[in-house]
Every structure is written in structure tokens, then in C-alpha cells.
Design an enzyme around this catalytic site. Structure first.
Site, mmCIF file in Angstrom:
data_model
loop_
_atom_site.group_PDB
_atom_site.id
_atom_site.type_symbol
_atom_site.label_atom_id
_atom_site.label_comp_id
_atom_site.label_asym_id
_atom_site.label_seq_id
_atom_site.Cartn_x
_atom_site.Cartn_y
_atom_site.Cartn_z
ATOM 1 N N LEU A 116 -37.189 -63.514 -64.408
ATOM 2 C CA LEU A 116 -36.767 -64.668 -64.454
ATOM 3 C C LEU A 116 -36.354 -64.987 -62.643
ATOM 4 O O LEU A 116 -36.259 -64.196 -61.928
ATOM 5 C CB LEU A 116 -35.390 -64.649 -64.138
ATOM 6 C CG LEU A 116 -35.757 -64.357 -66.436
ATOM 7 C CD1 LEU A 116 -33.894 -64.315 -66.339
ATOM 8 C CD2 LEU A 116 -35.670 -65.717 -66.812
ATOM 9 N N ASP A 117 -36.739 -66.766 -62.567
ATOM 10 C CA ASP A 117 -36.495 -67.242 -61.383
ATOM 11 C C ASP A 117 -35.091 -66.329 -59.981
ATOM 12 O O ASP A 117 -34.084 -66.408 -60.599
ATOM 13 C CB ASP A 117 -36.249 -68.258 -61.254
ATOM 14 C CG ASP A 117 -38.081 -69.162 -61.787
ATOM 15 O OD1 ASP A 117 -38.835 -68.091 -61.203
ATOM 16 O OD2 ASP A 117 -38.017 -70.277 -62.174
ATOM 17 N N ARG A 118 -34.699 -66.796 -59.103
ATOM 18 C CA ARG A 118 -33.326 -66.146 -58.394
ATOM 19 C C ARG A 118 -32.699 -66.677 -59.592
ATOM 20 O O ARG A 118 -31.283 -66.156 -59.319
ATOM 21 C CB ARG A 118 -33.665 -66.360 -56.445
ATOM 22 C CG ARG A 118 -32.161 -66.267 -56.594
ATOM 23 C CD ARG A 118 -32.694 -66.094 -55.186
ATOM 24 N NE ARG A 118 -31.540 -65.885 -54.632
ATOM 25 C CZ ARG A 118 -29.664 -66.764 -53.999
ATOM 26 N NH1 ARG A 118 -30.251 -67.889 -54.995
ATOM 27 N NH2 ARG A 118 -29.131 -66.305 -53.716
ATOM 28 N N THR A 171 -32.300 -68.382 -62.139
ATOM 29 C CA THR A 171 -32.163 -68.075 -63.667
ATOM 30 C C THR A 171 -31.432 -67.332 -64.080
ATOM 31 O O THR A 171 -32.013 -66.228 -63.598
ATOM 32 C CB THR A 171 -34.008 -68.549 -64.388
ATOM 33 O OG1 THR A 171 -34.298 -69.955 -63.684
ATOM 34 C CG2 THR A 171 -33.437 -68.549 -65.524
ATOM 35 N N ARG A 203 -39.465 -76.085 -65.829
ATOM 36 C CA ARG A 203 -39.436 -76.504 -64.721
ATOM 37 C C ARG A 203 -39.853 -77.916 -64.745
ATOM 38 O O ARG A 203 -39.519 -79.031 -64.692
ATOM 39 C CB ARG A 203 -38.117 -75.363 -64.034
ATOM 40 C CG ARG A 203 -37.594 -74.667 -63.400
ATOM 41 C CD ARG A 203 -37.214 -73.279 -63.201
ATOM 42 N NE ARG A 203 -36.858 -74.149 -61.347
ATOM 43 C CZ ARG A 203 -36.114 -73.894 -60.291
ATOM 44 N NH1 ARG A 203 -36.916 -72.913 -59.262
ATOM 45 N NH2 ARG A 203 -36.017 -74.308 -59.251
#
Length: 301
Positions: free
Chosen positions: A136-138, A140, A237
């Protein structure tokens, strides 16, 4: 320190009986077979060591001692909070909070989920070689999957983008959708202006598909449930921005500061996984984090 993993099977009537063919049937990759044979792996049938060409019988117990895995020195074990949603001998599913990366970046020594998971596994005396299945993105939050060895990683990779491994996200986005549900089918490529960004690219982008369904609407915002049909970087996104509903708080893609939340309001809320070994269907859920709950309440008025 290198660590060894053990896999146990009981031979069924419809299984392949030659050990090599059985292992191929059970999704061992060619590299895993090579390592098993040439890098210290061992195979036992009914507690006696056997070779790849041994013929088994229904009811036999097969024990595979996998080749030693040496944990990467690039990932330092670090203690930290870890919310475990599911765990067995094959993989681990955790609920990642926002504001922490999945993996260390080059030249970065800050704590990540991989560092915390490595510490957790070491404390349990298990293989601490990190096998990240989903990231996951930082900023998220939500469910992430770590395999416990290369075999489990390979098994999960093979189902990752199939109906046997389904990922659902919750996002709070700008605007109200005209349609309650739909499909975003737009190719995504690297943004030529900034390599760390992604953009819609009809010429050289990779096909990307996201299903959306409206859960709740507000005066000028919506809570949506999203299902990934492909796994592109920043897919949700980019897709939400492309259809005119950027995620609230996503400064990277909107360049608009948000007072109500200090990160993109995006959360991996549910995983439906058909366990690649046990064939059990797992329905794993992570509740909406506090900052998104607060945002939702403020939008409700």
C-alpha cells in the site's frame, strides 16, 4: 541467520504420485525445485528421506524441508505496533495504519511495515525473510499480505489478479457520482513530468480497470467501494481523478490542501482470498480508520 521452513502434505488418491510431479502439481516453481534439489532442501515420505523420482502412495505423509532462506540485511527488524488480521503457517495479513511505508526505500532507514513484520516473525522464531505479496502507498491504510516463504509467495502471486484474490477499498472522494456504480477502464502510464506520478496514457499505458459502487453521498462528496481488477501503481487515485472525483486529501494528485484529513482518504477494507493450500475462503476485513470515520462524520454535517 538463515531459516528453514517445513511444508506438510498427505497424499490423496487424485494426486500425482512421483514426488517431482506432485510438487509441480502443487505449484512449486522451477526455481524452487532447483533450490530444493541443489541448495540444501530435503524431502521425507513417512519419515524417510526420498528423492524426486520416488513414487508415493495414497495416505503417505510428505514433508518438504525447504532450502534455507537468508533474510535480507537491507531490512532491519524493528519493534512496532502490528495489528494481525489473519495468520497461519503460510502467510500473514495485517492492518497497516496510515503514515508508514510498506517497504524501505533506498537510502532510507525509517521504520516500515516490512521492518515491523520482520521483528514480529523473529520474535516468534519463524522465518523472517520478508515476502511482500501486496503493498500500500505510505498514506493508504488497510490490509496487506506477507507470505512466510518463497513457496507461499509463489502460490499467492499466481492467484493475485484472479477471482481467488479480490481486493476492495473504501475511498471518500470529491463530488457526487451520476451513476451509483460503474467501471473505469483507462490505461495508466508513468507521468513524463514526474516519474513518481502516474497518469492516463492512451498510447503506451497499461490497461487498468477499477469497479466502483457508491456507498453514501454527501453535499459534495461520496463514500465509494472500489474493487481492483488490475494492480497498477496509484490505480485508484489516478482513476478517481480521471473521472472527476479525486480522493479527498490526495495532495499528490490534486495539489489542494485539505483541512479535514491530512492524507488521501483511501483504505484497503476487505480481502477475499481462496487459500492456495487449504482452499478455504477467507473474508478478511479491516475497519475504517479513525481519521476517515471523522471525515465521514464531518461530511454528514
Amino acid at each position: 541467520m538463515a531459516t528453514r521452513r517445513y511444508l506438510k502434505f498427505q497424499i490423496k488418491a487424485d494426486d500425482k504420485k512421483i514426488i517431482r510431479k506432485f510438487l509441480v502439481q502443487h505449484k512449486f516453481s522451477s526455481s524452487q525445485l532447483h533450490n530444493l534439489k541443489n541448495r540444501g532442501g530435503m524431502i521425507f515420505v513417512n519419515h524417510r528421506q526420498r528423492h524426486f523420482n520416488y513414487r508415493m502412495r495414497p495416505g503417505d505423509d510428505l514433508l518438504v524441508a525447504m532450502s534455507n532462506e537468508k533474510p535480507s540485511e537491507l531490512i532491519e527488524p524493528m519493534p512496532g505496533q502490528l495489528k494481525v488480521i489473519f495468520e497461519d503457517q503460510y502467510f500473514l495479513v495485517i492492518n497497516k495504519p496510515p503514515k508508514i511505508a510498506s517497504l524501505p526505500a533506498k537510502a532510507r532507514t525509517s521504520k516500515t511495515m516490512a521492518n515491523i513484520v520482520k521483528y514480529y516473525l523473529q520474535q516468534k522464531g519463524e522465518n523472517s525473510s520478508i515476502h511482500l505479496v501486496t503493498r500500500l502507498d505510505r498514506d493508504t491504510s488497510g490490509l496487506m499480505v506477507f507470505a512466510k516463504d518463497s513457496y507461499a509467495h509463489s502460490m499467492l502471486d499466481q492467484i493475485l489478479h484472479t477471482d481467488k484474490f479480490q481486493k476492495y477499498y473504501l475511498a471518500i472522494v470529491s463530488g457526487v457520482f451520476q451513476k451509483k456504480s460503474g467501471l473505469v477502464d483507462l490505461p495508466i502510464g508513468i507521468d513524463q513530468a514526474a516519474f513518481y506520478l502516474r497518469t492516463i496514457d492512451h498510447e503506451s499505458g497499461k490497461r487498468s480497470k477499477t469497479l466502483f459502487q457508491t456507498v453514501e453521498t454527501y453535499q459534495n462528496a461520496s463514500l465509494v467501494r472500489l474493487k481492483l481488477l488490475t494492480g497498477r501503481t496509484h490505480q485508484i487515485r489516478v482513476h478517481m481523478k480521471a473521472i472527476g472525483h479525486p480522493i479527498i486529501g490526495d495532495y499528490m494528485y490534486t495539489k489542494q490542501p485539505e483541512k479535514m484529513i491530512d492524507r488521501q482518504a483511501l483504505h484497503c477494507a476487505e480481502l477475499q482470498i481462496v487459500h492456495p493450500v487449504t482452499k478455504q475462503t477467507l473474508d478478511l476485513v479491516a475497519p475504517m480508520p479513525n481519521d476517515m470515520v471523522k471525515l465521514r462524520q464531518e461530511l454528514r454535517g
